[in-house]
Design a protein around this motif. Structure first.
Motif, PDB file in Angstrom:
ATOM      1  N   CYS A   2       0.786  -1.073   0.042  1.00  0.00           N
ATOM      2  CA  CYS A   2       0.129   0.004   0.244  1.00  0.00           C
ATOM      3  C   CYS A   2       0.815   1.250  -0.001  1.00  0.00           C
ATOM      4  CB  CYS A   2      -0.996  -0.001   1.429  1.00  0.00           C
ATOM      5  SG  CYS A   2      -1.749  -1.461   1.567  1.00  0.00           S
ATOM      6  N   CYS A  13       4.478   2.005   2.142  1.00  0.00           N
ATOM      7  CA  CYS A  13       4.809   0.835   2.878  1.00  0.00           C
ATOM      8  C   CYS A  13       5.965   0.047   2.400  1.00  0.00           C
ATOM      9  CB  CYS A  13       3.562  -0.152   3.032  1.00  0.00           C
ATOM     10  SG  CYS A  13       3.803  -1.649   3.954  1.00  0.00           S
ATOM     11  N   CYS A  59       2.950  -6.670   2.407  1.00  0.00           N
ATOM     12  CA  CYS A  59       2.608  -7.976   2.690  1.00  0.00           C
ATOM     13  C   CYS A  59       1.682  -8.610   1.557  1.00  0.00           C
ATOM     14  CB  CYS A  59       2.004  -7.959   4.056  1.00  0.00           C
ATOM     15  SG  CYS A  59       0.428  -7.266   4.072  1.00  0.00           S
TER      16      CYS A  59
HETATM   17  S1  SF4 Z   1       1.655  -4.157   5.799  1.00  0.00           S
HETATM   18 FE1  SF4 Z   1       0.436  -4.875   4.065  1.00  0.00          FE
HETATM   19  S2  SF4 Z   1      -1.592  -4.168   4.422  1.00  0.00           S
HETATM   20 FE2  SF4 Z   1      -0.277  -3.142   5.763  1.00  0.00          FE
HETATM   21  S3  SF4 Z   1       0.179  -1.267   4.550  1.00  0.00           S
HETATM   22 FE3  SF4 Z   1       1.773  -2.690   4.163  1.00  0.00          FE
HETATM   23  S4  SF4 Z   1       1.178  -3.765   2.278  1.00  0.00           S
HETATM   24 FE4  SF4 Z   1      -0.682  -2.806   2.995  1.00  0.00          FE
END
Ligand code: SF4
Lengths: 622, 96
Positions: A287, A290, A294
């Motif tokens: 996202c 980030c 994940c």
């Molecule tokens: S950890 Fe996963 S769900 Fe959380 S912001 Fe990052 S990619 Fe998105």
């Protein structure tokens, strides 16, 4: 205005099509921070208690936090607040992706949506331009097609909206954004559908101001260092995604299987993150802001499910459409995941409903005719995928299940409620509480009902990710109730704060980022001095405000803080928790004491005053 | 003789090329003996993943489960092996 906030919000009346741009109240930022904090305060102030959640009088709030749209790690969250059509109590949810930051770039901290539009509409926001536009040609489209059309029409816009499930008022329809991100367990999508609002496309060109740039860079460096050094965020989530949990949870006997008959799934390996990495994974994604990334982008290349492509499935979804339905076919799970996203269904609730129906069928409570002619045995993944569509479109049995498991059980009768796995009407998530007692407590007291993320305490009790600042260390015993109330309180605070500040829970889920690191990020971004105690205290304030909403407006009492009978009375049949039930009463008593709640589960006057919730205290005993 | 099943997870599967081992151990063996047996099969790469520098403790965040129970809640490295046990060797796991 401080940094981190745009200083404005939109108040939109869909009934008569008016849009007001209003200034953000500074007290809101200091006391409630953002996200779930804003939502709870607005609902407390403005929502009529008795309102039917699907009536025009319900309010839908979509908010952000001060970190949304900044470079803070995972600063990408949007949050919905509403009265839930599934539970009739406080409803909330969080989504990530890119939509939340875009709303901030357009200049708004949150939106309040009221009333019901006479015709289907969508909202288009481009900086100062805010318009309600006809959505007749979008109504009925799945969410992916809706995104395609709006992205085509409004270049560069980010889209949030609903699929057919929301339009059809499925009580656990969620709101989707950025194609695959979901938020709003408990039916935010149905509330949006009831307002005849199909989507919100947003496009913005401003930056989010940071109060102390140099301090922020320092705080950011420190936080990133921690994230890159911690195995959860440095290795496991990036390499195997959330489904890296599957094998571990099953080994602990904590992986709900066949509608919670057991916590051990013999097919766990076939549907694990490890197997996903070897088979359907195409690449990883993240996202906004980030580095953990994940998210799995997956595609099924051959076999009956060839052509299925989506993000995920995530751990919760693998459990919901996998072991809970007795399905060990990863491709079939990927199909269900993709369709849930298209229709805008909450995967956790949908999987719970299907496994509930499967158990009723196997127990002879539902006949084949009543199951839309489907052979609804555990493990039948074709039937599972068909029933998912029937739920979204409210066909036959799907129409009953679309009401959520609590209502569906009542409608079916014949003691079906024995198999209905929910708390306060919200379907349970993917932790078997007999094998992780703390999770039983967490689910029973969570403000939106059966919820796994406020907090996900098994990170500590099963996986032993401790926290020096929270005083959590050593090796707790997950199958005994001792000392679990404190674990739940401590972790709930941190978890609640990430529902306010605009980040994703995964930065704190395994006690990775500490309260003092959150405080530093918060202080440097907003310019509002916050210590780690302020982080904990503001989270406690918001948690108690949500609780008070539930108690005083929606009638929640201690007797609602419970679990399905199966978990309280049926001993776990196998695995490390064999012979155990959830010893809820003991944990609940301790929990109420630590929270400062009375025997009826209502926050005491002194506690409310101490948290600065005098206006709530004034309502006690009325 | 005692027959136990060892389940490997995460990155350990790559090192071993499999996720399940079935090992025969002598009567009276404990977890430490089992680990030595595994390290003798898969060598230093496996040992360095699972154990810390001292070789006396597990590497940070690693866990061993004996029939689903964290071995620290039992007798840790001295936990006796029993016929039919399932032993998980678990690298740090995350999610939600
Ligand atoms: S950890 Fe996963 S769900 Fe959380 S912001 Fe990052 S990619 Fe998105």
């Amino acid at each position: 205005m401080q940094g981190g906030y745009t200083g404005k919000y939109l108040d939109i009346d869909l009934q008569n099509g008016t849009v007001k741009v209003l200034p953000l109240d500074k007290e809101m930022t200091v006391k409630y921070v953002g996200g779930g904090g804003f939502n709870a305060k607005i609902l407390w102030d403005q929502l009529p208690a008795e309102v039917d959640p699907l009536a025009p009088e319900n309010i839908l709030i979509i908010s952000t936090g001060p970190m949304t749209g900044t470079l803070a790690p995972t600063g990408n969250s949007w949050y919905v607040g509403f009265k839930s059509p599934a539970t009739g109590i406080y409803g909330e949810g969080r989504g990530g992706g890119y939509w939340g930051p875009e709303l901030k770039f357009a200049g708004y901290d949150y939106l309040i949506l009221r009333g019901r539009s006479p015709k289907p509409v969508y909202l288009y926001i481009e900086n100062d331009k805010v318009e309600l536009l006809p959505a007749d040609d979008l109504w009925g489209l799945d969410f992916f097609k809706t995104v395609d059309q709006l992205e085509e029409k409004h270049k560069g816009a980010r889209v949030l909206g609903i699929g057919p499930a929301g339009e059809n008022l499925v009580r656990f329809a969620c709101i989707m954004s950025d194609r695959y991100r979901a938020g709003g367990r408990g039916g935010a999508g149905a509330v949006m559908g009831s307002k005849q609002l199909k989507a919100i496309a947003v496009c913005g060109t401003s930056d989010v101001r940071v109060a102390d740039k140099e301090g922020f860079i320092e705080a950011l460096r420190d936080a990133n260092k921690t994230l890159m050094a911690h195995p959860a965020t440095a290795t496991l989530l990036p390499d195997f995604g959330t489904a890296s949990l599957v094998n571990g949870m099953s080994a602990f006997g904590a992986f709900p299987t066949r509608n919670f008959r057991s916590g051990v799934f013999e097919g766990a390996e076939k549907i694990s993150g490890e197997t996903m990495a070897e088979t359907i994974l195409v690449k990883t994604r993240g996202c906004y802001s980030c580095n953990i990334k994940c998210t799995r982008y997956t595609m099924v290349k051959e076999g009956n499910y060839a052509g299925v492509e989506s993000e995920g499935p995530e751990y919760e979804t693998v459990n919901a459409f996998g072991s809970r339905c007795g399905v060990d076919n990863l491709e079939a799970i990927a199909m269900a995941n993709m369709n849930a996203n298209r229709y805008g269904l909450d995967t956790i609730s949908t999987g719970t409903l299907i496994s509930f129906a499967m158990e009723l069928y196997e127990e002879g409570i539902l006949s084949k005719e009543e199951c839309n002619g489907l052979e609804l045995t555990f493990g039948n993944h074709e039937a599972m995928n068909q029933l998912l569509e029937d739920i979204a479109m409210r066909k036959g049995l799907g129409d009953i299940l679309a009401e959520g498991v609590k209502r569906a059980a009542a409608r079916i009768g014949r003691q079906a409620d024995k198999y209905a796995m929910h708390v306060k009407g919200l379907e349970l998530t993917a932790t078997e509480p007999r094998a992780a007692q703390d999770s039983g407590l967490g689910h029973s007291v969570a403000s939106r009902g059966g919820d796994h993320l406020r907090p996900w305490s098994p990170a500590y009790t099963l996986f032993n990710f401790g926290s020096e600042e929270l005083g959590l260390g050593g090796t707790p015993d997950p199958i005994v109730p001792d000392d679990k109330a404190n674990v739940v309180v401590q972790m709930q605070r941190v978890s609640t704060f990430t529902d306010m500040n605009g980040t994703c829970k995964f930065i704190v889920l395994c006690n990775t980022i500490s309260p003092s690191q959150l405080a530093r990020l918060h202080t440097t971004i907003t310019g509002i001095p916050f210590t780690s105690e302020d982080v904990m205290q503001s989270a406690a304030r918001v948690w108690n405000l949500q609780r008070a909403l539930n108690n005083l407006k929606f009638g929640v009492t201690s007797s609602d803080d419970t679990l399905p009978q199966r978990l309280l009375n049926e001993p776990a049949p196998e695995g490390p928790a064999k012979g155990k039930v959830v010893e809820l009463d003991k944990m609940k008593r301790e929990y109420y004491q630590l929270e400062g709640w009375d025997d009826n589960g209502v926050p005491r006057r002194e506690r409310l005053m101490e948290l600065g919730l005098d206006f709530v205290a004034a309502e006690l005993g009325k | 003789m005692i027959l136990v099943t060892v389940k490997l997870m995460g990155h350990l599967i790559k090192i071993a090329g499999t996720n399940s081992l079935y090992l025969e151990m002598e009567d009276g063996s404990v977890i430490r003996d089992l680990l030595e047996q595994i390290f003798s099969i898969y060598g230093a790469e496996m040992r360095n993943q699972v154990m810390d520098h001292s070789g006396e403790s597990l590497a940070a965040y690693y866990k061993i489960l004996v029939n689903g129970r964290n071995f620290k809640l039992l007798n840790a490295f001295s936990t006796p092996l029993e016929n039919g046990q399932v032993i998980h060797i678990m690298p740090p796991v995350a999610g939600g």
